[in-house]
Design an enzyme around this catalytic site. Structure first.
Site, short mmCIF file in Angstrom:
data_model
loop_
_atom_site.label_atom_id
_atom_site.label_comp_id
_atom_site.label_asym_id
_atom_site.label_seq_id
_atom_site.Cartn_x
_atom_site.Cartn_y
_atom_site.Cartn_z
N GLN A 167 1.10 -1.38 -0.19
CA GLN A 167 -0.23 -0.17 -0.17
C GLN A 167 1.20 1.52 -0.26
O GLN A 167 1.06 2.77 -0.62
CB GLN A 167 -1.48 0.36 1.51
CG GLN A 167 -2.13 0.90 1.02
CD GLN A 167 -3.34 0.63 0.32
OE1 GLN A 167 -3.27 -0.61 -0.59
NE2 GLN A 167 -4.04 1.80 0.17
N GLU A 170 -6.36 21.85 -24.31
CA GLU A 170 -5.16 22.56 -23.87
C GLU A 170 -4.09 22.32 -24.42
O GLU A 170 -3.24 22.87 -23.66
CB GLU A 170 -4.91 22.97 -22.47
CG GLU A 170 -6.87 24.67 -22.01
CD GLU A 170 -6.46 25.26 -23.45
OE1 GLU A 170 -5.58 26.19 -23.87
OE2 GLU A 170 -7.52 25.84 -23.98
#
Length: 663
Positions: free
Chosen positions: A329, A423
């Site tokens: 994790q 963009e």
């Protein structure tokens, strides 16, 4: 239990001053105070409720967004908020709306490309929202290739007007936010044609709707392009389509700061340099990079808090292990935490770059423009791609519960992911960076000294011959060692690309053939910028107990995880040895252990309210399970125990009476 901080034990482990880190994250005490005030103003106002968005129909969702945007403007006026405060308030409202494009694109472009006379006429109206603008560049058939746009603006000297026309279906404007239903005006990018000659794409200020009854003006067809990805998400925005049929506008609505057309139809360049367009571009892209840090930090905050709450396996004395304690994790989560801080600091540097570029343009100094264009294009690409991937990784880090809308992560991903294509498509932008790098390499031979973020290329011979000094794992904590490794990797990849390009008689053919390698070289350059700006940040004055130490740990994690992820580049260019790569991985695991006790405090430093996070999994108090359970019962399907459709479909199925079912 309500009112109990289930993460208090985690917060008590912090080895630094969280309040001071909040100021570092915000950029200054003033910026922190503004953000804190505006976030609480929004969170405490029920008019800005957003927890029901996923259950609204498109029409309800859109109308609700109009209400919120208008109410936000009312509060801005009532409270006499500054421009900075108003911007932060809109940010924390956290709902894509027509105002995003008005303030983020329409007004900046108007300021950048309009003359003083045009600004006097249009800017006061725009600043008071008496006109609402959008940015109509992308077409159905062309996005990244701006020079390929098909919309035309042909000057008619008989009437002193431009005739805006969409000659093909693919020339229809497609995607502009705010266009579909709201905007009264648009910056329309069209091919300027006068006296039979095409002068390329220019911006025109075009009124598209009546200011009396909001009807679309004759000669224009406008609509919404339809539902987008996700529930709620970007469907609050009226992305539009617009088609022109010989629509006429006055000649003075060509934005003429850079070029103009005379009454006789002669095309004339103004005294202002064409490079002024770079100022607006840098402004927009630095905002996108800062938005990346905001979106990624939000996802990381949710995933980190939930990882500390969630317990699975490893039961000792009847208590299972917190998920955040597993190395698997940590190795997925902590690099994202480090990236959020890295993107924030490179965003701060881009703010400085924007100021520097603006000042240089005013003094007609264009020497740094190619480098400014390259690094802003590249950083937009790298940070948005990493953020989109990072949000999805955070969803997976939250297990099955991350898939619930109430986790906040599915909608966050759906809202954010278009940043990878708007963009400038991310791959196309990296190819632009690659062209800059190849050109920089070619200019070295003529003695031209590279500047700014490309200055390391001036030490090319040293970087080609240098060897990494790492002998033990701790050596990877030395910033100068890390920086030279990233410089050498970038330089060697660029040199290799330039060398291989030289083998082609046709450079463009070579560029197309080698484009995957060129993209990788461009990414290496951009990652170098992020690492170098993080290191520069650490070399500055950072007050507060334990803060610099935590930032140094995060900087090392970002750099070494990037090295780990792109190990093939570093090894294939002989920048490091396999043994040194292994030592880097050892050091990385050690750094994860150092972050662990501070993880909750590091995400608390983002200072996000529960309202802004919009996540049960990411609640500040960590009281996840009771609230997740309660939230389930709010779904409309749970209004009754027996569902609609039982008598028509389920009962006949169970009773084997399908002949009687109304199918």
């Amino acid at each position: 239990m309500e009112g109990v901080d289930h993460l208090a034990h985690e917060r008590n482990r912090a080895q630094f001053d969280v309040d001071e880190m909040k100021i570092v994250w915000a950029g200054s005490r003033h910026a922190y105070e503004v953000s804190d005030r505006m976030s609480r103003l929004v969170a405490n106002d029920p008019a800005f409720r957003k927890d029901n968005r996923a259950q609204l129909t498109r029409k309800e969702l859109f109308k609700n967004t109009l209400r919120k945007a208008t109410y936000a403007w009312k509060r801005i006026l009532e409270l006499k908020l500054s421009e900075e405060e108003a911007g932060r308030l809109r940010f924390f409202v956290d709902e894509p709306a027509f105002t995003d494009l008005h303030w983020g694109m329409f007004v900046p472009f108007l300021k950048g490309q309009g003359t003083e006379e045009q600004l006097q006429k249009w800017l006061p109206l725009a600043n008071r929202l008496q006109i609402i603008g959008c940015y109509a560049q992308t077409e159905l058939g062309h996005g990244s290739n701006v020079q390929g746009l098909e919309t035309t603006a042909t000057f008619d000297p008989k009437t002193d007007e431009f005739v805006i026309h969409s000659p093909t279906l693919t020339s229809s404007k497609w995607w502009p936010g705010g266009l579909g239903k709201v905007s009264t005006h648009a910056i329309v990018f069209s091919r300027l044609i006068t006296d039979g000659q095409d002068y390329g794409v220019h911006g025109f200020l075009v009124q598209i709707r009546s200011l009396n009854d909001h009807s679309v003006l004759p000669g224009i067809t406008i609509g919404d392009i339809g539902m987008k990805f996700g529930n709620g998400a970007y469907n609050t925005m009226d992305n539009g389509v617009m088609h022109f049929d010989h629509f006429r506008i006055p000649r003075d609505q060509l934005l003429t700061r850079i070029s103009q057309v005379t009454r006789e139809g002669k095309y004339v360049q103004s005294d202002a340099p064409r490079q002024l367009v770079y100022g607006t571009m840098v402004f927009v892209r630095k905002a996108i990079v800062i938005d990346a840090s905001s979106a990624l930090s939000r996802a990381v905050c949710i995933a980190t808090r939930y990882s500390a709450v969630r317990r699975q396996f490893g039961s000792q004395d009847g208590v299972e292990t917190q998920v955040i304690n597993y190395k698997t994790q940590q190795s997925r989560l902590f690099p994202l935490l480090a990236s959020a801080y890295a993107f924030r600091f490179v965003g701060e540097w881009l703010q400085w770059l924007y100021t520097d570029v603006t000042q240089r343009l005013a003094a007609s100094d264009f020497s740094t423009l190619p480098e400014a264009h390259a690094c802003t294009a590249g950083l937009k690409s790298i940070t948005t791609a990493a953020t989109a991937d990072g949000i999805e990784e955070c969803r997976k880090l939250c297990g099955g519960h991350g898939y619930l809308c109430s986790s906040g992560l599915p909608e966050l991903f759906a809202v954010y992911v278009p940043a990878c294509t708007y963009e400038g498509d991310n791959v196309v932008l990296l190819l632009q960076v690659a062209r800059f790098l190849v050109k920089t390499m070619s200019q070295l031979a003529s003695g031209k000294k590279p500047v700014g973020t490309a200055a390391y290329m001036g030490r090319l011979q040293h970087l080609m011959e240098s060897s990494c000094k790492v002998q033990k794992a701790e050596d990877w904590l030395n910033p100068s060692v890390v920086l030279e490794v990233f410089e050498a990797r970038s330089a060697r990849m660029s040199v290799e690309c330039a060398k291989r390009l030289g083998e082609f008689t046709n450079q463009e053919e070579g560029f197309q053939e080698l484009s995957p390698s060129l993209v990788e070289a461009a990414a290496a350059y951009c990652q170098l910028i992020i690492v170098s700006k993080y290191i520069e940040k650490l070399q500055g004055d950072i007050p507060g107990k334990g803060i610099k130490e935590q930032l140094q740990i995060l900087c090392s994690i970002y750099a070494l995880y990037t090295l780990h992820k792109h190990k093939g580049d570093f090894l294939s260019t002989s920048t490091i040895t396999p043994k040194q790569a292994s030592l880097a991985d050892d050091q990385l695991r050690s750094l994860y252990s150092q972050v662990r006790p501070n993880a909750i405090a590091l995400v608390d430093a983002f200072n996000y309210t529960d309202h802004y996070l919009g996540s049960i999994l990411g609640r500040y108090d960590g009281n996840v399970y009771p609230n997740l359970y309660d939230e389930a019962w709010k779904d409309p399907l749970n209004d009754s125990a027996i569902p609609d459709g039982y008598h028509e479909y389920i009962k006949p199925l169970l009773k084997q009476q399908l002949r009687n079912a109304r199918l």
